[in-house]
Design a protein around this motif. Structure first.
Motif, PDB file in Angstrom:
ATOM      1  N   LYS A 424      22.920 -25.171 -61.287  1.00 58.92           N
ATOM      2  CA  LYS A 424      23.733 -25.631 -62.198  1.00 58.92           C
ATOM      3  C   LYS A 424      23.087 -25.619 -63.528  1.00 58.92           C
ATOM      4  O   LYS A 424      22.112 -26.098 -63.903  1.00 58.92           O
ATOM      5  CB  LYS A 424      24.120 -26.903 -61.830  1.00 58.92           C
ATOM      6  N   GLU A 443      25.351 -33.774 -58.354  1.00 59.22           N
ATOM      7  CA  GLU A 443      25.983 -32.426 -57.637  1.00 59.22           C
ATOM      8  C   GLU A 443      25.029 -31.579 -56.896  1.00 59.22           C
ATOM      9  O   GLU A 443      25.342 -31.173 -55.765  1.00 59.22           O
ATOM     10  CB  GLU A 443      26.945 -31.759 -58.534  1.00 59.22           C
ATOM     11  N   ASN A 446      23.535 -33.323 -53.864  1.00 66.01           N
ATOM     12  CA  ASN A 446      24.563 -33.670 -52.639  1.00 66.01           C
ATOM     13  C   ASN A 446      25.340 -32.426 -52.071  1.00 66.01           C
ATOM     14  O   ASN A 446      26.110 -32.739 -51.136  1.00 66.01           O
ATOM     15  CB  ASN A 446      25.380 -34.837 -52.977  1.00 66.01           C
ATOM     16  N   GLU A 447      25.495 -31.429 -52.845  1.00 63.12           N
ATOM     17  CA  GLU A 447      26.259 -30.338 -52.364  1.00 63.12           C
ATOM     18  C   GLU A 447      25.061 -29.245 -51.401  1.00 63.12           C
ATOM     19  O   GLU A 447      24.408 -28.742 -52.218  1.00 63.12           O
ATOM     20  CB  GLU A 447      26.830 -29.538 -53.575  1.00 63.12           C
ATOM     21  N   SER A 449      25.326 -26.538 -50.467  1.00 64.11           N
ATOM     22  CA  SER A 449      25.176 -24.879 -50.729  1.00 64.11           C
ATOM     23  C   SER A 449      24.230 -24.446 -51.763  1.00 64.11           C
ATOM     24  O   SER A 449      23.656 -23.463 -51.556  1.00 64.11           O
ATOM     25  CB  SER A 449      26.882 -24.723 -51.234  1.00 64.11           C
ATOM     26  N   TYR A 450      23.887 -25.372 -52.921  1.00 64.27           N
ATOM     27  CA  TYR A 450      22.763 -25.141 -53.680  1.00 64.27           C
ATOM     28  C   TYR A 450      21.465 -24.821 -52.813  1.00 64.27           C
ATOM     29  O   TYR A 450      20.822 -23.631 -53.235  1.00 64.27           O
ATOM     30  CB  TYR A 450      22.844 -26.011 -54.734  1.00 64.27           C
TER      31      TYR A 450
END
Length: 540
Positions: A424, A443, A446-447, A449-450
Motif C-alpha cells: 500500500k 489495513e 489486518n488484511e 491478502s497482502y
C-alpha cells in the motif's frame, strides 16, 4: 581406554602429503586463472549491491580493483575483497551534496499534487541530475588527464570493466582501455535501462515518474508519452552533452557517447519479471533481480530479545534507505505517534532527533540487519521508501509493505508491488493527515491478502533453475572467457532513429507511389481537359 568401532583409520602419511599437494595445486590454479576486473561503481544503495557482487567475484578467485574518489561516501579504501584506484576530486556525490536536494524535494512533495508543485519537482530533479552528471564528467576528465594513472590501468591488463551505468564515467573508461563492458544496471544516464537496449512500446511500458502501470487508458497513454518526451529532453539537452564533451576532448567527435552507452556487451538487470512488468527484452540482457538476497542469519542478541518480546503481535520494521536519514520533525512525530498506538513492536532505522511522541514499543537504531530482520518469522510489516534493494528483499522473504516514496523511481517501484497486491502506498503529503499512516499500517496488518500475495511472489521469485547470483557470476565469467559477447549485441544502437523506426523506408515507399501515381494522374487530367475543350469547340 574405550575405542569406538566406527573410528576411521588415518590415511598413510604419503596419502596426506599427496592430498595436501593437490589441494595447493588446485588453489594455485584458481588463483592463477582468476580474472582481473575493474569496477566503476556508484555511491549509496547502488554501492551496497555492487559490494555484494564484488565479494562473490573475489570468492571465485578474481582480482578486483574499484575506482573511487578521495571524497567517497560509501566506498572504503581498505577491503580484503578489492583494491582501490583513487581519483582526487574537488567535489563528489556525498551527504553534503544530496541532503539539501532531498530537503527541497520533501518540501515540494508535501505541498500536494498541483501542477505548480509537479513543475517545481521536475525542475528540482533536472537540476540535481545535471549537477550529478557534471561531477561525474569532471571525475572522468581528471582520470583521462592523469597519464600515469591511465598507463597504470592499461598495464594491469584487465579482462573487463563492470560498472553501474547510472553514471557514465565507467562507460567511457572501458572505451579508453578497449575492454569488454558489463553493466550492473537498473538505470542508465538517460533513464531506465531497457529504454536504451530493447524495444519499449509506450502503449504498455510505463515511464519512470509517470505513476502508471502496464494497463493504461487513452489519457494515461497520453501522460506516458508526455513523460517520455520529458525524459528525452532531459537527456538531449542536459545529460548527453556533458558526456559528449568529454568524448570529444579525449576520443574525438566521431565517438558518440550514446553509442558507447548502448554498446555494452552484457546488461545484468537488477530486476526480474516477478517484480517488473512483462516487456520485450534482448539476448544480452540477463535478469538477476534479488541477487543480493539470502536466507536470514541469527540476529544480534539485543535485537533478538526485542523481537521475541513482541509476543503474538510481531514486529514492524521501518527504513527509508541509505539517502534519507531523517524527515521533517512534524512528520516524524506523526509517524512515532502512530507506531505508539500499535500492539506490535517497531524497529525504526532513523538518525535524526528523537521524536517527542515516541512510544515504549519503538526501538530507534542507526543501522539494522535488514535482510535478517525481514527473514525473521515475527516480522509482520516493512515500512519502506521503495528502493529496489529493500523491495527485492521483502519479496524474497514474503513481507508486505507500506510504502513512503520520496523521489525518483521509488513510487514506480512500489506501484509494481501494489499492482500485485503486496503493498500500500502513502504519499508524503498524506502521512500527517487524518491518521492516514496509522490506517495504512492497520489495513496491511489486518488484511491477509497482502501477506498472501507477497508470499506468492516470494515462491515465484525463488522458483528458478539458478540462483540470481550464480546467473550473474556465470555471465560475467562468460564475457571474460570470450573477450566480450558481441554475438549477443544487436546492431540497433548503431542505427539513426529514422532507420531504427524505418521512417526512411516508409518515405521511400511514399515517394515511389507518388512518382508512379502523380504522372498518371497528370496524364489523365490533361486527356480530360483536352476532351472538354474539344466538346466546347464542337458546341460552338
Amino acid at each position: 581406554m574405550y575405542v569406538s568401532p566406527f573410528r576411521l583409520k588415518m590415511p598413510p602419511r604419503g596419502s596426506v602429503t599427496l592430498l595436501l599437494f593437490f589441494s595447493i595445486m588446485f588453489l594455485s590454479w584458481r588463483i592463477g586463472h582468476g580474472g582481473k576486473i575493474l569496477i566503476v561503481p556508484l555511491e549509496g544503495s547502488h554501492w551496497v549491491n555492487m559490494d555484494i557482487l564484488i565479494k562473490a567475484l573475489h570468492s571465485r578467485g578474481h582480482f578486483v580493483d574499484v575506482v573511487r574518489t578521495n571524497k567517497s561516501w560509501y566506498i572504503k579504501d581498505d577491503s580484503p575483497h578489492y583494491k582501490t584506484v583513487t581519483v582526487p576530486v574537488t567535489e563528489a556525490f556525498n551527504p553534503d551534496f544530496i541532503n539539501p536536494i532531498l530537503e527541497r524535494i520533501i518540501d515540494t512533495e508535501r505541498g500536494g499534487s498541483s501542477f505548480l508543485n509537479f513543475a517545481s519537482l521536475q525542475v528540482e530533479m533536472f537540476t540535481a541530475m545535471f549537477n550529478i552528471h557534471g561531477i561525474m564528467c569532471k571525475m572522468a576528465t581528471k582520470m583521462f588527464e592523469d597519464k600515469d594513472l591511465m598507463n597504470s590501468l592499461k598495464e594491469r591488463e584487465y579482462d573487463l570493466v563492470l560498472t553501474d551505468p547510472a553514471w557514465g564515467a565507467g562507460i567511457m573508461l572501458a572505451h579508453a582501455l578497449k575492454l569488454p563492458l558489463v553493466y550492473n544496471v537498473r538505470w542508465i544516464t538517460s533513464g531506465e535501462g531497457h529504454l536504451a537496449v530493447a524495444p519499449s512500446p509506450l502503449s504498455y511500458i510505463p515511464m519512470t515518474g509517470s505513476g502508471l502501470s502496464d494497463k493504461m487508458t487513452f489519457m494515461q497513454r497520453v501522460k506516458n508519452v508526455i513523460f517520455y518526451v520529458i525524459w528525452q529532453a532531459q537527456d538531449v539537452f542536459l545529460i548527453d552533452p556533458q558526456y559528449q564533451a568529454v568524448c570529444d576532448k579525449f576520443f574525438g567527435p566521431e565517438v558518440r557517447y550514446s553509442d558507447l552507452l548502448k554498446g555494452a556487451d552484457l546488461w545484468l538487470m537488477r530486476v526480474d519479471f516477478v517484480f517488473e512488468f512483462p516487456r520485450p527484452t534482448m539476448p544480452n540482457v540477463v535478469y538477476m533481480g534479488g541477487f543480493q538476497c539470502k536466507p536470514a542469519e541469527p540476529l544480534p542478541e539485543h535485537l533478538e530479545e526485542f523481537v521475541q518480546s513482541s509476543g503474538e503481535h510481531g514486529v514492524i520494521i521501518m527504513s527509508l534507505g541509505t539517502f534519507v536519514s531523517e524527515l521533517p520533525a512534524d512528520m516524524t512525530n506523526e509517524i512515532a505517534a502512530a507506531f505508539a498506538k500499535l500492539p506490535q513492536k517497531v524497529i525504526w532505522r532513523y538518525k535524526g532527533d528523537r521524536p517527542a511522541s515516541l512510544g515504549n514499543n519503538t526501538l530507534i537504531v542507526d543501522w539494522m540487519p535488514q535482510n535478517d530482520l525481514l527473514g525473521h518469522p515475527k516480522i509482520k510489516l516493512f515500512v519502506a521508501h521503495g528502493g529496489t534493494n529493500g523491495l527485492q528483499e521483502a519479496i524474497y522473504h514474503g513481507v508486505p509493505i507500506v510504502g513512503l516514496p520520496i523521489f525518483f523511481d521509488q513510487y514506480d517501484n512500489l506501484l509494481r508491488l501494489k499492482e500485485r497486491g503486496g503493498a500500500k502506498i502513502l504519499t508524503l503529503n498524506a502521512v500527517d493527515k487524518d491518521d492516514n499512516f496509522l490506517k495504512a499500517i492497520q489495513e496491511v496488518l489486518n488484511e491477509p491478502s497482502y501477506r498472501m500475495n507477497m508470499q506468492r511472489l516470494s515462491r515465484l521469485h525463488r522458483d528458478t533453475p539458478m540462483k540470481p547470483m550464480d546467473t550473474a557470476l556465470f555471465w560475467i565469467e562468460f564475457v571474460m572467457r570470450h573477450k566480450g559477447a558481441a554475438h549477443l549485441r544487436t546492431e540497433s544502437y548503431r542505427l539513426p532513429w529514422y532507420s531504427y523506426h524505418s521512417v526512411d523506408v516508409v518515405l521511400s515507399f511514399l515517394a515511389t507511389v507518388a512518382a508512379i501515381t502523380f504522372p498518371s494522374l497528370l496524364f489523365f487530367r490533361c486527356v480530360c481537359l483536352e476532351k472538354c475543350l474539344k466538346r466546347k469547340v464542337n458546341k460552338k
